[in-house]
Design an enzyme around this catalytic site. Structure first.
Site, PDB file in Angstrom:
ATOM      1  N   HIS A  67       1.367   4.267  -2.934  1.00 41.11           N
ATOM      2  CA  HIS A  67       1.611   5.779  -2.797  1.00 41.11           C
ATOM      3  C   HIS A  67       2.529   6.340  -4.035  1.00 41.11           C
ATOM      4  CE1 HIS A  67      -1.613   6.404  -0.159  1.00 41.11           C
ATOM      5  NE2 HIS A  67      -1.169   6.438   0.514  1.00 41.11           N
ATOM      6  N   ASP A 103      -4.526   1.113  -2.197  1.00 40.57           N
ATOM      7  CA  ASP A 103      -5.208  -0.286  -2.228  1.00 40.57           C
ATOM      8  C   ASP A 103      -5.281  -1.052  -3.370  1.00 40.57           C
ATOM      9  OD1 ASP A 103      -5.143   0.288   1.010  1.00 40.57           O
ATOM     10  OD2 ASP A 103      -7.523   0.832   0.553  1.00 40.57           O
ATOM     11  N   GLU A 120      -6.235   6.873  -0.870  1.00 38.80           N
ATOM     12  CA  GLU A 120      -6.064   6.062  -0.666  1.00 38.80           C
ATOM     13  C   GLU A 120      -6.727   4.695  -0.800  1.00 38.80           C
ATOM     14  OE1 GLU A 120      -4.295   4.934   2.578  1.00 38.80           O
ATOM     15  OE2 GLU A 120      -3.995   6.953   2.608  1.00 38.80           O
ATOM     16  N   HIS A 129       0.776  -0.677  -0.723  1.00 40.70           N
ATOM     17  CA  HIS A 129       0.203   0.457  -0.114  1.00 40.70           C
ATOM     18  C   HIS A 129       1.054   0.966   0.095  1.00 40.70           C
ATOM     19  CE1 HIS A 129      -3.380   2.678   1.708  1.00 40.70           C
ATOM     20  NE2 HIS A 129      -2.222   3.127   2.384  1.00 40.70           N
ATOM     21  N   GLU A 130       1.744   1.020   0.533  1.00 42.97           N
ATOM     22  CA  GLU A 130       2.771   1.917   1.035  1.00 42.97           C
ATOM     23  C   GLU A 130       3.533   2.641  -0.508  1.00 42.97           C
ATOM     24  OE1 GLU A 130       2.498   4.566   3.833  1.00 42.97           O
ATOM     25  OE2 GLU A 130       1.024   2.975   4.384  1.00 42.97           O
TER      26      GLU A 130
END
Length: 315
Positions: free
Chosen positions: A185, A263, A259, A181-182
């Site tokens: 980003h 995801d 976000e 997930h990070e």
């Protein structure tokens, strides 16, 4: 000296504000957080953090404030774009060196130990062409039972920091999903775009301030006997607050969108189920509201509610 008069004015406001908020901070940490099992902070750590915060504010915040006020007094209406450049450079430097210079003042950072988790993280990072050498564990349990993870820096200075509480609460697959997930980003350029957006916001704020800062009428309206930079900054802060709220709502909407995209990236490049399980665990451990009112989410939430994220992951 009007420059040091302005600095002293804001120093007194900072000290007074912090003294007023101190008992509320203490109550929040040692009563509310303690009641629900989150607090791990000792009295020594609490006051040590305060002292270190004062020193950092004095050195960094005081230095920036001094430059800001000096530019106002010396450069006149042109101060805003010069300080904008200073602020932009400062923001980039903080992002680059936060985990190396600032975070170690408050927390201990250690490299992630060799083992199954590290191997899975490295394997995943290689699978998405994401060179990752700096994987650090932070002693978050020193202050709270809550868990988190974050990226910091750009290029070769990028680091991923995992709270030790995160390692305790999740199996390896869920931790890799959180990392994915990070990475999402980073891959979706959210970090760079967020930095650029913040720089543009600061520029807008400074430009608008330059239209008010030299108004003698505003100083007189706030009780001054003549033009006062510090009074006009206070007045502008009050006038800008409705605009700030609107900008904040827009930034929260953008953050929630990011976000969802992160995801989706984690699901595409790893798996959706471990991420969903990790989100459920995080929600339970932090006692978060899984179904808040939509309008409250629209105004205040930077992250989507749990049920919305799970619904997106299932599609």
């Amino acid at each position: 000296n009007p420059l040091f008069h302005s600095v002293a004015f804001f120093a007194l406001i900072f000290i007074g504000s912090d003294l007023i908020s101190l008992p509320f901070d203490y109550y929040s940490t040692f009563v509310i957080e303690e009641k629900y099992g989150f607090n791990k902070t000792s009295l020594g750590t609490f006051f040590s953090d305060k002292l270190k915060g004062y020193i950092l504010s004095l050195i960094v915040g005081g230095g920036l404030l001094l430059v800001f006020l000096w530019l106002i007094h010396q450069m006149g209406p042109h101060f805003w774009w010069i300080f904008w450049a200073v602020a932009a450079v400062f923001m980039v430097l903080v992002n680059l060196f936060y985990t190396a210079w600032i975070l170690p003042l408050f927390n201990k950072l250690t490299p992630l130990e060799d083992g199954e988790l590290k191997q899975k993280i490295i394997h995943y990072a290689q699978s998405v062409s994401f060179p990752l050498e700096n994987i650090l564990v932070m002693d978050g349990s020193k202050r709270s039972a809550k868990a988190n993870a974050f990226f910091s820096g750009f290029g070769k200075r990028k680091k991923v920091v995992l709270y030790d509480t995160l390692l305790e609460q999740h199996p390896p697959d869920e931790l890799v999903a959180v990392l994915a997930h990070e990475v999402g980003h980073y891959k979706k350029k959210h970090i760079i775009l967020g930095m650029l957006t913040s720089v543009l916001q600061v520029g807008l704020l400074l430009f608008l301030l330059s239209q008010f800062i030299f108004s003698e009428n505003m100083s007189l309206a706030l009780g001054g006997s003549g033009w006062s930079a510090q009074l006009n900054i206070i007045g502008f802060t009050m006038l800008f607050s409705p605009i700030s709220m609107i900008i904040g709502i827009g930034m929260n909407w953008l953050s929630r969108k990011n976000e969802f995209e992160a995801d989706a990236f984690a699901k595409e490049t790893f798996e959706g189920k471990p991420l969903a399980e990790a989100l459920k665990t995080l929600s339970v451990k932090t006692l978060s509201n899984i179904n808040p009112h939509p309008w409250y989410v629209f105004v205040n939430y930077s992250h989507p509610p749990l049920l919305d994220r799970l619904e997106k992951l299932e599609k």
